[in-house]
Design a protein around this motif. Structure first.
Motif, PDB file in Angstrom:
ATOM      1  N   ARG A  53       0.820  -1.217   0.000  1.00 22.17           N
ATOM      2  CA  ARG A  53       0.000   0.000   0.000  1.00 22.17           C
ATOM      3  C   ARG A  53       0.849   1.260   0.000  1.00 22.17           C
ATOM      4  NH1 ARG A  53      -5.222  -1.481   3.396  1.00 22.17           N
ATOM      5  NH2 ARG A  53      -5.254  -3.622   2.720  1.00 22.17           N
ATOM      6  N   SER A  84      -5.178   8.885   2.083  1.00 20.66           N
ATOM      7  CA  SER A  84      -5.673   7.867   1.167  1.00 20.66           C
ATOM      8  C   SER A  84      -4.732   6.684   1.191  1.00 20.66           C
ATOM      9  CB  SER A  84      -5.754   8.405  -0.264  1.00 20.66           C
ATOM     10  OG  SER A  84      -6.679   9.461  -0.349  1.00 20.66           O
ATOM     11  N   THR A 133      -7.779   2.942  -5.322  1.00 26.84           N
ATOM     12  CA  THR A 133      -7.872   3.618  -4.031  1.00 26.84           C
ATOM     13  C   THR A 133      -8.666   2.706  -3.108  1.00 26.84           C
ATOM     14  OG1 THR A 133      -7.861   5.781  -5.103  1.00 26.84           O
ATOM     15  CG2 THR A 133      -8.672   5.689  -2.823  1.00 26.84           C
ATOM     16  N   LEU A 134      -8.063   2.351  -1.970  1.00 31.90           N
ATOM     17  CA  LEU A 134      -8.715   1.458  -1.020  1.00 31.90           C
ATOM     18  C   LEU A 134      -9.638   2.216  -0.076  1.00 31.90           C
ATOM     19  CD1 LEU A 134      -5.604  -0.752  -0.233  1.00 31.90           C
ATOM     20  CD2 LEU A 134      -7.490  -1.248  -1.818  1.00 31.90           C
ATOM     21  N   TRP A 135      -9.217   3.386   0.358  1.00 31.35           N
ATOM     22  CA  TRP A 135     -10.039   4.250   1.201  1.00 31.35           C
ATOM     23  C   TRP A 135      -9.432   5.645   1.273  1.00 31.35           C
ATOM     24  CZ3 TRP A 135      -7.009   5.868   5.200  1.00 31.35           C
ATOM     25  CH2 TRP A 135      -6.039   5.011   5.700  1.00 31.35           C
ATOM     26  N   THR A 136     -10.265   6.607   1.630  1.00 31.25           N
ATOM     27  CA  THR A 136      -9.857   7.996   1.822  1.00 31.25           C
ATOM     28  C   THR A 136     -10.660   8.537   2.995  1.00 31.25           C
ATOM     29  OG1 THR A 136      -9.355   8.325  -0.514  1.00 31.25           O
ATOM     30  CG2 THR A 136      -9.783  10.301   0.767  1.00 31.25           C
ATOM     31  N   GLY A 137     -10.017   9.344   3.836  1.00 33.67           N
ATOM     32  CA  GLY A 137     -10.724   9.944   4.964  1.00 33.67           C
ATOM     33  C   GLY A 137      -9.837  10.931   5.694  1.00 33.67           C
ATOM     34  N   HIS A 157      -7.308  -1.228   7.041  1.00 34.88           N
ATOM     35  CA  HIS A 157      -8.185  -1.782   6.009  1.00 34.88           C
ATOM     36  C   HIS A 157      -9.363  -0.887   5.672  1.00 34.88           C
ATOM     37  CE1 HIS A 157      -5.764  -5.326   6.275  1.00 34.88           C
ATOM     38  NE2 HIS A 157      -5.940  -5.329   7.586  1.00 34.88           N
ATOM     39  N   SER A 158      -9.813  -0.051   6.629  1.00 37.63           N
ATOM     40  CA  SER A 158     -11.008   0.767   6.394  1.00 37.63           C
ATOM     41  C   SER A 158     -10.752   2.275   6.456  1.00 37.63           C
ATOM     42  CB  SER A 158     -12.085   0.427   7.425  1.00 37.63           C
ATOM     43  OG  SER A 158     -11.690   0.871   8.729  1.00 37.63           O
ATOM     44  N   GLY A 159      -9.671   2.700   7.112  1.00 37.68           N
ATOM     45  CA  GLY A 159      -9.413   4.131   7.294  1.00 37.68           C
ATOM     46  C   GLY A 159     -10.141   4.724   8.492  1.00 37.68           C
ATOM     47  N   GLU A 160     -10.905   3.911   9.220  1.00 34.71           N
ATOM     48  CA  GLU A 160     -11.637   4.395  10.396  1.00 34.71           C
ATOM     49  C   GLU A 160     -10.657   4.687  11.539  1.00 34.71           C
ATOM     50  OE1 GLU A 160     -14.643   2.575  13.771  1.00 34.71           O
ATOM     51  OE2 GLU A 160     -14.574   1.629  11.792  1.00 34.71           O
TER      52      GLU A 160
END
Length: 138
Positions: free
Chosen positions: A23, A34, A43-47, A89-92
């Motif tokens: 990654r 990201s 793109t796996l996640w953005t936050g 894995h989620s960006g949380e």
């Protein structure tokens, strides 16, 4: 060895980035992070990164992110001592922390650094070193 080429549409003003496993973790000066797959180019996640970003024209940036593979968390560290942990894995956001950096001096400041020793975070800035063991979950 097989080579593949993927293009990534990333903010042209990157504050920090790091390759972690398969990654690319990239943080913009606007405080968005990201995660991109180096295998697929997606793109796996953005936050939100979860720390206050310094101005892009200041001397200090944030530390390059680090990942605890065992916990599945990517960590970020700001020059003001804020720490944030996001699920890889989620960006949380799964953890927040803060270390007292004291008052900033009038001269050039070192760039902050964050390292891992097993699951212990080691943060360094302005001649101070801190170690923390983040409690993730329960």
């Amino acid at each position: 060895m097989k080579q593949t080429a993927h293009s990534y549409r990333a903010d042209r003003h990157v504050a920090a980035s790091e390759v972690v496993g398969d990654r690319l973790i990239s943080v913009s000066w606007q405080g968005r992070v990201s995660a991109y797959s180096l295998t697929t180019g997606k793109t796996l996640w953005t936050g939100p990164v979860g720390i206050r970003m310094p101005d892009s024209d200041t001397v200090s940036a944030i530390a390059s992110p680090v990942v605890s593979a065992g916990q599945g968390v990517v960590y970020f560290f700001s020059p003001t001592g804020e720490l944030s942990g996001l699920d890889l894995h989620s960006g949380e956001q799964v953890w927040r922390g803060h270390v007292d950096m004291g008052e900033p001096g009038p001269s050039f400041r070192d760039a902050p650094q964050i390292l891992l020793y097993e699951d212990v975070l080691v943060a360094q800035n302005r001649g101070r070193i801190f170690s923390l063991l983040p409690r993730i979950g329960g």
